[in-house]
Design a protein around this motif. Structure first.
Motif, PDB file in Angstrom:
ATOM      1  N   VAL A  16       0.833  -1.206   0.000  1.00 49.06           N
ATOM      2  CA  VAL A  16       0.000   0.000   0.000  1.00 49.06           C
ATOM      3  C   VAL A  16       0.868   1.256   0.000  1.00 49.06           C
ATOM      4  N   CYS A  17       1.960   1.236   0.793  1.00 45.86           N
ATOM      5  CA  CYS A  17       2.856   2.406   0.822  1.00 45.86           C
ATOM      6  C   CYS A  17       3.517   2.623  -0.543  1.00 45.86           C
ATOM      7  N   TYR A  18       3.896   1.528  -1.238  1.00 45.68           N
ATOM      8  CA  TYR A  18       4.512   1.666  -2.560  1.00 45.68           C
ATOM      9  C   TYR A  18       3.533   2.279  -3.546  1.00 45.68           C
ATOM     10  N   ILE A  19       2.298   1.828  -3.523  1.00 46.37           N
ATOM     11  CA  ILE A  19       1.294   2.380  -4.449  1.00 46.37           C
ATOM     12  C   ILE A  19       1.060   3.859  -4.161  1.00 46.37           C
ATOM     13  N   LEU A  20       0.934   4.213  -2.886  1.00 46.72           N
ATOM     14  CA  LEU A  20       0.719   5.621  -2.537  1.00 46.72           C
ATOM     15  C   LEU A  20       1.917   6.479  -2.935  1.00 46.72           C
ATOM     16  N   ALA A  21       3.163   5.940  -2.806  1.00 39.85           N
ATOM     17  CA  ALA A  21       4.354   6.699  -3.207  1.00 39.85           C
ATOM     18  C   ALA A  21       4.352   6.934  -4.712  1.00 39.85           C
ATOM     19  N   MET A 140      -7.057   3.690  -7.696  1.00 39.81           N
ATOM     20  CA  MET A 140      -8.046   2.618  -7.676  1.00 39.81           C
ATOM     21  C   MET A 140      -7.453   1.328  -7.083  1.00 39.81           C
ATOM     22  N   LEU A 141      -6.178   1.026  -7.431  1.00 42.62           N
ATOM     23  CA  LEU A 141      -5.541  -0.157  -6.849  1.00 42.62           C
ATOM     24  C   LEU A 141      -5.371  -0.016  -5.335  1.00 42.62           C
ATOM     25  N   ALA A 142      -4.999   1.196  -4.900  1.00 49.26           N
ATOM     26  CA  ALA A 142      -4.836   1.410  -3.453  1.00 49.26           C
ATOM     27  C   ALA A 142      -6.163   1.246  -2.724  1.00 49.26           C
ATOM     28  N   LEU A 143      -7.245   1.804  -3.294  1.00 45.70           N
ATOM     29  CA  LEU A 143      -8.553   1.660  -2.661  1.00 45.70           C
ATOM     30  C   LEU A 143      -8.989   0.188  -2.630  1.00 45.70           C
ATOM     31  N   SER A 144      -8.736  -0.527  -3.729  1.00 48.76           N
ATOM     32  CA  SER A 144      -9.085  -1.947  -3.759  1.00 48.76           C
ATOM     33  C   SER A 144      -8.300  -2.729  -2.710  1.00 48.76           C
ATOM     34  N   THR A 145      -7.002  -2.410  -2.564  1.00 50.34           N
ATOM     35  CA  THR A 145      -6.181  -3.102  -1.565  1.00 50.34           C
ATOM     36  C   THR A 145      -6.658  -2.805  -0.149  1.00 50.34           C
ATOM     37  N   LEU A 146      -7.017  -1.547   0.104  1.00 54.26           N
ATOM     38  CA  LEU A 146      -7.520  -1.198   1.435  1.00 54.26           C
ATOM     39  C   LEU A 146      -8.832  -1.910   1.734  1.00 54.26           C
ATOM     40  N   LYS A 147      -9.703  -2.038   0.733  1.00 61.26           N
ATOM     41  CA  LYS A 147     -10.955  -2.762   0.958  1.00 61.26           C
ATOM     42  C   LYS A 147     -10.692  -4.238   1.245  1.00 61.26           C
TER      43      LYS A 147
END
Length: 334
Positions: A16-21, A140-147
Motif C-alpha cells: 500500500v505504501c509503494y502504491i501511494l508513493a 483505484m488499486l490502493a482503494l481496492s487493496t484497502l478494501k
C-alpha cells in the motif's frame, strides 16, 4: 500463510505504501509540468513606435508628427499670408500656440501569429495524459487493496470471536465434567439399632471423588409448624464447628452428623409447660443444620460446598420418629 501472520501484515502495508508513493510521484510530476505550461511566453510580434525627435536647445518640446494634415482652403477674400500655418510658426521661431491642431499618434499592432504546436509540446501533453492515467489506476488499486485488507480484518475478527465462543463452550464442558465428578453429600435419617427411639442424621458421599468435611452447624427450634420458622435458617454463630478429627469421605461412605434421641427432649425443653406442649403436639421440634465439605482433587482456593438439612422430631406416647421437613431454604445444596 494465515492472514493474521505478522509477515502478511507487513507485506500488505509495504504494498500500500509503494502504491501511494507512486501516486504521489505522478501527481508531483503533473504539478511541475502544469507550472511550466503556465509560465509567461514572449510575444511573437509587437507594433513599432517611432521615437520622438529630441528637443532642440532654445525651443520647446517637439511633438512627434507622423502625417501632417494639409491646411484647410481659405475663402477668396482671405489673405493666405495671414493664415497661421506650421511653416510660418517655424519660420518665425515662435512656439506653436493652442490654436494649432495637435498631431495624433496612431500605433498599430500586428495580429500575432498562431503559435505552432511543436513536437516537445505534443510529447509533454502525451506524458501528462499517461501520468494522469497511471495516477488514477494507482488510486483505484490502493482503494481496492484497502478494501481487501478491511475484509480480511473483519474475517479475522469473526474467526477470533468464533474461537472465543468455542473456548468458552469447551470451558463450560470441562466444568460440567468436573462437576459431575465432584463429591455430593446428601443427608438421610438412620434409626439406631442398639438404642430405642434414637436416630442419627448421616451424610453420604454420592459423588465420584473423595470429600473432606471442614465444618458443621446445627440448631433446634420450637414452632407450631414449618410456616412459623424463620424465612432463612438462624444459627447461634456464623462460624462452622470444625470436627475434632478430620473426616474424609470416599464415594459411598456415610458418617453421622447429628444424633438425637427421646431422652434429649427433656434436655432441650426449658420448662414443663414446653414439654407438655410438645407431647400434646401444640408445638413441634425442628432440628436443622448444614455440613460444609471440600473436594480433595480441587485446588486449595476452591470454594467449599454446603448441604443443608432440616428434620421434624415426632414425639409420641411410646414411640418417636425423625423425618425430613422444612422449607426449601432449609434443604439446599451447593
Amino acid at each position: 500463510m494465515h492472514l493474521s501472520h505478522p509477515l502478511w501484515s507487513r507485506l500488505s502495508q509495504s504494498f500500500v505504501c509503494y502504491i501511494l508513493a507512486m501516486v504521489v510521484k505522478g501527481l508531483a510530476t503533473l504539478a511541475f509540468l502544469l507550472v511550466i505550461m503556465q509560465a509567461p511566453s514572449p510575444l511573437w510580434g509587437q507594433g513599432t513606435v517611432h521615437p520622438s525627435p529630441a528637443p532642440v536647445s532654445g525651443q520647446g518640446t517637439a511633438h512627434p508628427v507622423t502625417r501632417p494634415t494639409a491646411p484647410a482652403p481659405t475663402s477668396a477674400g482671405t489673405n493666405p499670408k495671414n493664415a497661421t500655418s506650421p511653416s510660418a510658426a517655424t519660420d518665425s521661431g515662435d512656439f506653436p500656440n493652442d490654436d494649432q491642431p495637435q498631431p495624433h499618434v496612431i500605433v498599430t499592432l500586428p495580429t500575432p501569429a498562431p503559435t505552432p504546436w511543436l513536437m516537445r509540446d505534443r510529447i509533454r501533453w502525451g506524458a501528462e495524459i499517461v501520468l494522469v492515467a497511471f495516477g488514477y489506476v494507482g488510486i483505484m488499486l490502493a482503494l481496492s487493496t484497502l478494501k481487501r485488507i478491511e475484509r480480511q480484518a473483519r474475517s479475522v475478527e469473526a474467526a477470533a470471536a468464533a474461537a472465543a465462543d468455542c473456548a468458552h463452550a469447551a470451558l463450560l464442558n470441562a466444568q460440567s465434567i468436573v462437576d459431575s465428578g465432584r463429591p455430593w453429600l446428601l443427608t438421610t435419617v438412620k434409626p439406631s439399632v442398639d438404642v430405642e427411639n434414637s436416630f442419627a442424621v448421616i451424610a453420604t458421599n454420592h459423588g465420584r471423588s473423595p470429600a473432606r468435611i471442614v465444618g458443621t452447624m446445627e440448631q433446634i427450634k420450637f414452632a407450631i409448624d414449618e410456616t412459623h420458622l424463620p424465612k432463612t435458617p438462624e444459627y447461634p454463630s456464623d462460624e462452622l464447628t470444625a470436627p475434632l478429627v478430620p473426616i474424609i469421605l470416599l464415594p459411598g461412605e456415610s458418617p453421622e452428623i447429628k444424633p438425637f434421641s427421646r431422652d434429649d427432649l427433656n434436655a432441650i425443653c426449658d420448662s414443663e409447660e414446653r414439654l407438655r406442649s410438645v407431647e400434646n403436639w401444640e408445638e413441634k421440634v425442628y432440628i436443622y443444620g448444614k455440613v460444609a465439605y471440600r473436594d480433595l482433587v480441587a485446588p486449595p482456593d476452591k470454594l467449599t460446598h454446603q448441604t443443608a438439612w432440616c428434620c421434624w422430631y415426632i414425639h409420641g406416647r411410646q414411640k418417636s420418629g425423625l423425618v425430613f421437613a422444612g422449607p426449601a431454604e432449609y434443604n439446599a445444596h451447593t
